[in-house]
Write an enzyme that holds these catalytic residues in place. Sequence first.
Site, PDB file in Angstrom:
ATOM      1  N   ASP A 121      -3.179  -1.256   8.088  1.00  0.00           N
ATOM      2  CA  ASP A 121      -3.097  -1.226   6.631  1.00  0.00           C
ATOM      3  C   ASP A 121      -4.470  -1.548   6.052  1.00  0.00           C
ATOM      4  OD1 ASP A 121      -1.730  -0.860   4.220  1.00  0.00           O
ATOM      5  OD2 ASP A 121      -1.437  -3.020   3.979  1.00  0.00           O
ATOM      6  N   TYR A 123      -7.189  -1.614   2.372  1.00  0.00           N
ATOM      7  CA  TYR A 123      -7.341  -2.392   1.128  1.00  0.00           C
ATOM      8  C   TYR A 123      -8.277  -1.587   0.236  1.00  0.00           C
ATOM      9  CZ  TYR A 123      -8.147  -6.969  -1.311  1.00  0.00           C
ATOM     10  OH  TYR A 123      -8.216  -8.024  -2.191  1.00  0.00           O
ATOM     11  N   HIS A 128      -6.994  -2.979  -7.428  1.00  0.00           N
ATOM     12  CA  HIS A 128      -6.186  -3.992  -6.734  1.00  0.00           C
ATOM     13  C   HIS A 128      -7.096  -5.069  -6.143  1.00  0.00           C
ATOM     14  CE1 HIS A 128      -3.123  -5.819  -4.197  1.00  0.00           C
ATOM     15  NE2 HIS A 128      -3.890  -5.630  -3.142  1.00  0.00           N
ATOM     16  N   ARG A 137     -10.759 -15.840  -6.676  1.00  0.00           N
ATOM     17  CA  ARG A 137     -12.155 -16.316  -6.616  1.00  0.00           C
ATOM     18  C   ARG A 137     -12.880 -16.254  -7.959  1.00  0.00           C
ATOM     19  NH1 ARG A 137     -11.348 -13.420  -1.904  1.00  0.00           N
ATOM     20  NH2 ARG A 137     -11.910 -11.501  -2.958  1.00  0.00           N
ATOM     21  N   GLU A 194       3.997  -3.760  -2.243  1.00  0.00           N
ATOM     22  CA  GLU A 194       2.700  -3.125  -2.446  1.00  0.00           C
ATOM     23  C   GLU A 194       2.923  -1.618  -2.455  1.00  0.00           C
ATOM     24  OE1 GLU A 194      -0.231  -4.632   0.353  1.00  0.00           O
ATOM     25  OE2 GLU A 194      -0.637  -6.332  -0.987  1.00  0.00           O
ATOM     26  N   GLU A 196       1.845   1.856  -1.936  1.00  0.00           N
ATOM     27  CA  GLU A 196       0.798   2.505  -1.141  1.00  0.00           C
ATOM     28  C   GLU A 196       1.268   3.900  -0.723  1.00  0.00           C
ATOM     29  OE1 GLU A 196      -0.861   0.225   2.078  1.00  0.00           O
ATOM     30  OE2 GLU A 196      -0.343  -1.705   1.159  1.00  0.00           O
ATOM     31  N   ASP A 226       4.387  -1.878   1.426  1.00  0.00           N
ATOM     32  CA  ASP A 226       3.969  -2.951   2.332  1.00  0.00           C
ATOM     33  C   ASP A 226       4.468  -4.276   1.751  1.00  0.00           C
ATOM     34  OD1 ASP A 226       2.591  -4.578   4.117  1.00  0.00           O
ATOM     35  OD2 ASP A 226       0.705  -4.431   3.013  1.00  0.00           O
ATOM     36  N   ARG A 230       3.537 -13.533  -0.638  1.00  0.00           N
ATOM     37  CA  ARG A 230       2.249 -14.036  -1.146  1.00  0.00           C
ATOM     38  C   ARG A 230       2.009 -15.501  -0.810  1.00  0.00           C
ATOM     39  NH1 ARG A 230      -0.073  -9.320  -1.439  1.00  0.00           N
ATOM     40  NH2 ARG A 230       1.009  -7.907  -2.850  1.00  0.00           N
ATOM     41  N   GLN A 233       1.068 -15.672   2.789  1.00  0.00           N
ATOM     42  CA  GLN A 233      -0.268 -15.074   2.896  1.00  0.00           C
ATOM     43  C   GLN A 233      -1.373 -16.050   2.463  1.00  0.00           C
ATOM     44  OE1 GLN A 233      -0.522 -11.424   0.659  1.00  0.00           O
ATOM     45  NE2 GLN A 233      -2.592 -10.927   1.335  1.00  0.00           N
ATOM     46  N   TYR A 237      -4.083 -16.742   5.571  1.00  0.00           N
ATOM     47  CA  TYR A 237      -4.952 -15.559   5.707  1.00  0.00           C
ATOM     48  C   TYR A 237      -6.394 -15.841   6.104  1.00  0.00           C
ATOM     49  CZ  TYR A 237      -7.604 -15.663   1.254  1.00  0.00           C
ATOM     50  OH  TYR A 237      -8.457 -15.966   0.235  1.00  0.00           O
ATOM     51  N   LYS A 246       2.942 -10.160   6.196  1.00  0.00           N
ATOM     52  CA  LYS A 246       3.139  -8.724   6.089  1.00  0.00           C
ATOM     53  C   LYS A 246       3.844  -8.143   7.305  1.00  0.00           C
ATOM     54  CE  LYS A 246      -0.689  -8.204   2.918  1.00  0.00           C
ATOM     55  NZ  LYS A 246      -0.330  -7.117   1.979  1.00  0.00           N
ATOM     56  N   THR A 250       7.758  -2.895   6.547  1.00  0.00           N
ATOM     57  CA  THR A 250       7.010  -1.913   5.762  1.00  0.00           C
ATOM     58  C   THR A 250       7.918  -0.698   5.653  1.00  0.00           C
ATOM     59  OG1 THR A 250       4.854  -2.698   6.522  1.00  0.00           O
ATOM     60  CG2 THR A 250       4.963  -0.428   5.729  1.00  0.00           C
ATOM     61  N   THR A 342      -2.966  -1.111  -1.553  1.00  0.00           N
ATOM     62  CA  THR A 342      -2.237  -1.059  -2.815  1.00  0.00           C
ATOM     63  C   THR A 342      -2.994  -0.221  -3.840  1.00  0.00           C
ATOM     64  OG1 THR A 342      -1.466  -3.276  -2.338  1.00  0.00           O
ATOM     65  CG2 THR A 342      -1.124  -2.487  -4.579  1.00  0.00           C
ATOM     66  N   GLU A 356      -0.080  -8.692  -9.193  1.00  0.00           N
ATOM     67  CA  GLU A 356      -0.952  -8.289 -10.291  1.00  0.00           C
ATOM     68  C   GLU A 356      -0.180  -8.142 -11.605  1.00  0.00           C
ATOM     69  OE1 GLU A 356      -2.116  -5.101  -7.383  1.00  0.00           O
ATOM     70  OE2 GLU A 356      -3.786  -4.960  -8.788  1.00  0.00           O
TER      71      GLU A 356
END
Length: 416
Positions: A121, A123, A128, A137, A194, A196, A226, A230, A233, A237, A246, A250, A342, A356
């Site tokens: 998968d 990104y 996204h 961040r 997600e 996708e 997917d 969260r 994760q 992660y 994840k 799926t 995503t 989001e």
Amino acid sequence: MPLHRSWVESANAPDSPFPLNNLPYGVFDDGYGARCCVAIGDFVLDLGSAAGRSMFPDAGFNKDALNDFMNAGPGIWRRTRNALTGLLAEGSQATATLADMLIPRDRVRMRMPFRVAEYTDFYAGRNHAFNVGTMFRGPENALPPNWLSIPIGYNGRASSVVVSGTAVTRPWGQLKGPDDDLPRFAPSARFDLELEMGAIVGQPSHGMISVAQADEMIFGYVLLNDWSARDIQAWEYQPLGPFQAKATATTISPWVVPRAALEPFRTSTPARERPLLPYLQEPGPMLYNIDLEVGLAPKGKAETVISRTNMNQLYYSSAQQLAHHATSGCPMRVGDLLGTGTISGEAKDARGSLLELSWGGKEPLTLDTGETRTFLEDGDTLTLRGMARGDGYTIGFGDCAGTVRPAVELPDWARE
Ligand code: MN
């Protein structure tokens, strides 16, 4: 390109997802075993039966997966598609023979269309990545420094890929809030989707490949959800990326739309914000103009469409991702599934995840039923849809749907 008319009348309706221009491949079960088929209008056509009458070569259509057919290669893919296009076209001589091999779609159950060899998968959605990075961040460091140069991905679990209609059980995992000292073991409270697309690798690679070669190796595309926990994760992660967050499930759509059906919808990736290394440069348009939407229906209630976007919002194409995947010498296999990442548009209602859409749970969404959502509740049904809109016809993938089941009871040995 205009609608190719078929003698199967239901295929000629402008909003039918399965006109003659599409001919997506799948695996159906009518109670007599799972076999390969194509969709045409309101019917499926049993490919093994048609091949058995010498209408085109049999490439393993009586199997319960498309892998043998994919393995046969692009020459056979083209011959089969050309033969089917002729046989199902208005004015075909084969109407009487083929009519016996058509089965109403509402009388069959769709199975997993292929055996997933491995699942990766990516990104590759810029909006996204920017949104998620902003939440974690701040906007200044939203995109990681490598993002504009490299298609970021992780190796997922082929065993967790399921076909549309399969229920998805809320996962347990290690959760930790921002103010907790220690993690708890609990059902995920931030279970998400997600939106996708997935590219299916139809030919193997041994060593490096160009983006053009990678494109030729892609058999077709599916819709892909997917499912992502969260809270699991967020804690697990760093530093190696997503793992159990994840690995629950799926979901993919039952129909694999062949690359040939999507040719009229090719469109380019956006202008590069930083030049790409030569091995990632595209020889032509490698994305597709496919409208995408997500519907959320609480248990027993009407659905609300919570997001509308388009595949053209990706920064890297599946062909680029596949070429990048092979740079290390990683052998790519028939049946490999590559999730795009995503797909979020710029607008708020074009975001492809609840993370989001609810901005990390801070801005709950109001559904048409009046209920609100930050993340998924038990009993919610999520449905992804994709439509490429041609001149008087629509290319569809079938629904990519799944309902969230409550978490399992915790075994005694895992209790406090
Ligand atoms: Mn993903």
